[in-house]
Design an enzyme around this catalytic site. Structure first.
Site, PDB file in Angstrom:
ATOM      1  N   THR A   1       6.017   7.071  -5.639  1.00  0.00           N
ATOM      2  CA  THR A   1       5.624   8.447  -5.341  1.00  0.00           C
ATOM      3  C   THR A   1       6.855   9.198  -4.826  1.00  0.00           C
ATOM      4  OG1 THR A   1       3.521   7.541  -4.633  1.00  0.00           O
ATOM      5  CG2 THR A   1       3.966   9.828  -4.053  1.00  0.00           C
TER       6      THR A   1
ATOM      7  N   TYR B   1      19.622   0.567  12.927  1.00  0.00           N
ATOM      8  CA  TYR B   1      19.032   1.865  12.597  1.00  0.00           C
ATOM      9  C   TYR B   1      18.567   2.494  13.892  1.00  0.00           C
ATOM     10  CZ  TYR B   1      16.458   5.043   9.455  1.00  0.00           C
ATOM     11  OH  TYR B   1      16.013   6.119   8.729  1.00  0.00           O
TER      12      TYR B   1
ATOM     13  N   ASP C   1      13.801   2.177  -5.151  1.00  0.00           N
ATOM     14  CA  ASP C   1      12.383   2.021  -5.461  1.00  0.00           C
ATOM     15  C   ASP C   1      11.855   3.360  -5.951  1.00  0.00           C
ATOM     16  OD1 ASP C   1       9.631   1.600  -5.531  1.00  0.00           O
ATOM     17  OD2 ASP C   1       9.576   0.483  -3.652  1.00  0.00           O
TER      18      ASP C   1
ATOM     19  N   ASP D   1       7.460  -0.474   3.467  1.00  0.00           N
ATOM     20  CA  ASP D   1       7.814  -0.811   2.068  1.00  0.00           C
ATOM     21  C   ASP D   1       9.334  -0.868   1.894  1.00  0.00           C
ATOM     22  OD1 ASP D   1       7.998   1.981   2.388  1.00  0.00           O
ATOM     23  OD2 ASP D   1       7.058   2.438   0.448  1.00  0.00           O
ATOM     24  N   ARG D   2      10.053  -0.036   2.654  1.00  0.00           N
ATOM     25  CA  ARG D   2      11.524  -0.062   2.573  1.00  0.00           C
ATOM     26  C   ARG D   2      12.053  -1.373   3.163  1.00  0.00           C
ATOM     27  NH1 ARG D   2      13.610   5.467   5.064  1.00  0.00           N
ATOM     28  NH2 ARG D   2      15.529   4.813   3.997  1.00  0.00           N
TER      29      ARG D   2
ATOM     30  N   ILE E   1       0.851  -1.191   0.000  1.00  0.00           N
ATOM     31  CA  ILE E   1       0.000   0.000   0.000  1.00  0.00           C
ATOM     32  C   ILE E   1       0.888   1.242   0.000  1.00  0.00           C
ATOM     33  CG2 ILE E   1      -1.767   1.291   1.272  1.00  0.00           C
ATOM     34  CD1 ILE E   1      -2.747  -1.453   2.397  1.00  0.00           C
ATOM     35  N   GLY E   2       0.938   1.912  -1.152  1.00  0.00           N
ATOM     36  CA  GLY E   2       1.765   3.110  -1.300  1.00  0.00           C
ATOM     37  C   GLY E   2       0.904   4.362  -1.298  1.00  0.00           C
ATOM     38  N   ASN E   3       1.536   5.522  -1.459  1.00  0.00           N
ATOM     39  CA  ASN E   3       0.797   6.780  -1.403  1.00  0.00           C
ATOM     40  C   ASN E   3      -0.005   7.078  -2.666  1.00  0.00           C
ATOM     41  OD1 ASN E   3       1.318   8.283   1.210  1.00  0.00           O
ATOM     42  ND2 ASN E   3       3.364   7.576   0.670  1.00  0.00           N
TER      43      ASN E   3
ATOM     44  N   GLY F   1       9.518   3.172   6.800  1.00  0.00           N
ATOM     45  CA  GLY F   1       8.386   2.729   5.996  1.00  0.00           C
ATOM     46  C   GLY F   1       8.490   1.220   5.778  1.00  0.00           C
TER      47      GLY F   1
HETATM   48  N1  LIG Z   1       6.512   6.214 -17.620  1.00  0.00           N
HETATM   49  C1  LIG Z   1       6.583   7.146 -16.677  1.00  0.00           C
HETATM   50  N2  LIG Z   1       7.413   8.168 -16.849  1.00  0.00           N
HETATM   51  C2  LIG Z   1       7.514   9.115 -15.929  1.00  0.00           C
HETATM   52  N3  LIG Z   1       6.841   9.113 -14.776  1.00  0.00           N
HETATM   53  C3  LIG Z   1       6.005   8.139 -14.536  1.00  0.00           C
HETATM   54  C4  LIG Z   1       5.834   7.082 -15.462  1.00  0.00           C
HETATM   55  N4  LIG Z   1       4.948   6.229 -14.921  1.00  0.00           N
HETATM   56  C5  LIG Z   1       4.596   6.732 -13.730  1.00  0.00           C
HETATM   57  N5  LIG Z   1       5.203   7.900 -13.501  1.00  0.00           N
HETATM   58  C6  LIG Z   1       5.031   8.765 -12.304  1.00  0.00           C
HETATM   59  O1  LIG Z   1       6.056   8.491 -11.378  1.00  0.00           O
HETATM   60  C7  LIG Z   1       5.551   8.172 -10.091  1.00  0.00           C
HETATM   61  C8  LIG Z   1       6.000   6.821  -9.622  1.00  0.00           C
HETATM   62  O2  LIG Z   1       5.547   5.771 -10.453  1.00  0.00           O
HETATM   63  P1  LIG Z   1       4.537   4.661  -9.992  1.00  0.00           P
HETATM   64  O3  LIG Z   1       3.248   4.850 -10.724  1.00  0.00           O
HETATM   65  O4  LIG Z   1       5.189   3.347 -10.156  1.00  0.00           O
HETATM   66  O5  LIG Z   1       4.335   5.013  -8.457  1.00  0.00           O
HETATM   67  P2  LIG Z   1       3.579   4.106  -7.448  1.00  0.00           P
HETATM   68  O6  LIG Z   1       4.187   2.771  -7.457  1.00  0.00           O
HETATM   69  O7  LIG Z   1       2.131   4.174  -7.756  1.00  0.00           O
HETATM   70  O8  LIG Z   1       3.926   4.825  -6.087  1.00  0.00           O
HETATM   71  P3  LIG Z   1       3.580   4.260  -4.644  1.00  0.00           P
HETATM   72  O9  LIG Z   1       4.064   2.833  -4.582  1.00  0.00           O
HETATM   73  O10 LIG Z   1       4.318   5.187  -3.757  1.00  0.00           O
HETATM   74  O11 LIG Z   1       2.096   4.350  -4.529  1.00  0.00           O
HETATM   75  C9  LIG Z   1       4.052   8.283 -10.156  1.00  0.00           C
HETATM   76  O12 LIG Z   1       3.695   9.361  -9.337  1.00  0.00           O
HETATM   77  C10 LIG Z   1       3.712   8.502 -11.623  1.00  0.00           C
HETATM   78  O13 LIG Z   1       2.867   9.627 -11.831  1.00  0.00           O
HETATM   79  C1  LIG Z   2       9.257   7.133   1.857  1.00  0.00           C
HETATM   80  C2  LIG Z   2       7.934   6.449   1.585  1.00  0.00           C
HETATM   81  C3  LIG Z   2       6.847   7.505   1.349  1.00  0.00           C
HETATM   82  C4  LIG Z   2       8.102   5.616   0.295  1.00  0.00           C
HETATM   83  O1  LIG Z   2       6.937   4.940   0.001  1.00  0.00           O
HETATM   84  C5  LIG Z   2       7.556   5.490   2.744  1.00  0.00           C
HETATM   85  O2  LIG Z   2       8.527   4.521   2.907  1.00  0.00           O
HETATM   86  C6  LIG Z   2       7.344   6.214   4.055  1.00  0.00           C
HETATM   87  O3  LIG Z   2       6.342   6.868   4.256  1.00  0.00           O
HETATM   88  N1  LIG Z   2       8.316   6.056   4.995  1.00  0.00           N
HETATM   89  C7  LIG Z   2       8.274   6.602   6.327  1.00  0.00           C
HETATM   90  C8  LIG Z   2       9.513   7.368   6.641  1.00  0.00           C
HETATM   91  C9  LIG Z   2      10.798   6.549   6.604  1.00  0.00           C
HETATM   92  O4  LIG Z   2      10.879   5.504   5.952  1.00  0.00           O
HETATM   93  O5  LIG Z   2      11.766   6.966   7.253  1.00  0.00           O
HETATM   94  K   LIG Z   3       6.260   1.952  -3.267  1.00  0.00           K
END
Ligand SMILES: Nc1ncnc2c1ncn2[C@@H]1O[C@H](COP(=O)(O)OP(=O)(O)OP(=O)(O)O)[C@@H](O)[C@H]1O
Ligand SMILES: CC(C)(CO)[C@@H](O)C(=O)NCCC(=O)O
Ligand SMILES: [K+]
Length: 264
Positions: free
Chosen positions: A127, A95, A124, A104-105, A10-12, A102
């Site tokens: 967002t 750490y 990664d 996800d990290r 679950i990302g932003n 996060g």
């Molecule tokens: N082909 C592309 N070229 C440039 N930017 C892109 C491309 N595809 C996506 N992006 C933009 O880059 C950002 C990161 O890509 P992506 O869509 O993979 O994020 P995400 O995985 O949805 O993020 P999160 O996991 O944080 O929710 C997004 O905000 C998106 O708008």
């Molecule tokens: C940096 C993001 C936004 C990447 O998804 C996420 O890992 C997050 O909200 N982390 C919390 C702050 C930290 O990892 O130190």
């Molecule tokens: K992510």
């Protein structure tokens, strides 16, 4: 025994999900996190030809959405567990404040352990862009958080009167000298973005070398940035489902279900 496990990151901007059976990713997709609340229910029921998951395991950086997944899993009577810094199994964490990290990290670090021996760096591109350093000496060490590509480009348009939106799907110029507003923005954002990441890899590598005495591997995940792959990460291995693989690797302990993931 084989189990069907739903993994969720679950990302932003989005929630990425993957359904695993044994060691195979049998289905995957995204749900958008902006606007209306996410609905995980379609993923929690049988979806021909796939059965309903036996368990759900997730990493989340959006607490509100974690709650939705938790409640909807409960309603469906499917066990649901979340990755935290206290639940990372084979990953050592070195750490100062691991509660800040996060999940996800942490999932990316666990995913990295499946494909590489420390030291390694995981990049990664979501967002936000995260770099995480895993050393042979200490395990999870720390890293960097930087603006994602969309932040970089959208900010310019939002905060100025004369700059147009950048159409990410039609970028023409990624290098050299821009000779129109659009071109100048294209060069600034794409070359600038690739350069930002390259510089972060360089400084992270430098510190890892002082800790472990050798250079890390670099693993890349997130984003669908073909142009970054072409123009820079060309040689670096790209793992589209690294975060989900890391999450899955904790299924045996957290859900008591076999994950089937191939851990080294
Ligand atoms: N082909 C592309 N070229 C440039 N930017 C892109 C491309 N595809 C996506 N992006 C933009 O880059 C950002 C990161 O890509 P992506 O869509 O993979 O994020 P995400 O995985 O949805 O993020 P999160 O996991 O944080 O929710 C997004 O905000 C998106 O708008
Ligand atoms: C940096 C993001 C936004 C990447 O998804 C996420 O890992 C997050 O909200 N982390 C919390 C702050 C930290 O990892 O130190
Ligand atoms: K992510």
């Amino acid at each position: 025994m084989s189990a069907t496990i739903l993994t969720v990151d679950i990302g932003n901007s989005r929630a990425h999900w993957g359904l695993f059976s044994d060691e195979n990713l049998i289905a995957h997709g995204n749900l958008t996190s902006r606007g209306d609340a996410l609905d995980f229910r379609p993923l929690l029921q049988p979806n021909s030809p796939h059965p309903a998951p036996d368990g759900v395991i997730a990493c989340s950086v959006v607490p509100r959405v974690s709650q939705v997944l938790k409640e909807q899993s409960e309603e469906a009577s499917i066990p649901c567990e979340f990755l935290t810094h206290e639940r990372v199994g084979p990953l050592r964490i070195h750490y100062p404040k691991p509660t800040q990290l996060g999940p996800d990290r942490l999932a990316n670090a666990l995913g990295g352990l499946i494909h590489a021996e420390p030291p390694f760096i995981v990049i990664d591109m979501g967002t936000a862009v995260t770099l995480d350093a895993i050393t042979a000496t200490n395990g999870y060490e720390g890293g960097a958080i930087a603006p994602g590509f969309a932040f970089l480009s959208e900010y310019l348009t939002e905060k100025t009167a004369l700059l147009p939106p950048l159409d990410l799907s039609r970028i023409h110029r990624r290098t050299g000298i821009g000779r129109s507003t659009e071109e100048a923005m294209e060069v600034g954002c794409t070359k600038g973005f690739a350069g930002m990441i390259r510089e972060l890899v360089a400084t992270t590598t430098e510190e890892i070398v002082t800790i472990d005495g050798r250079e890390p591997k670099v693993l890349v995940t997130g984003g669908s940035f073909n142009w970054v792959k072409e123009s820079w990460i060309g040689g670096l291995p790209f793992f589209p489902h690294l975060t989900l693989e890391g999450v899955l690797s904790r299924a045996p302990d957290l859900l008591g279900l076999p994950s089937g993931s191939k851990s080294k």
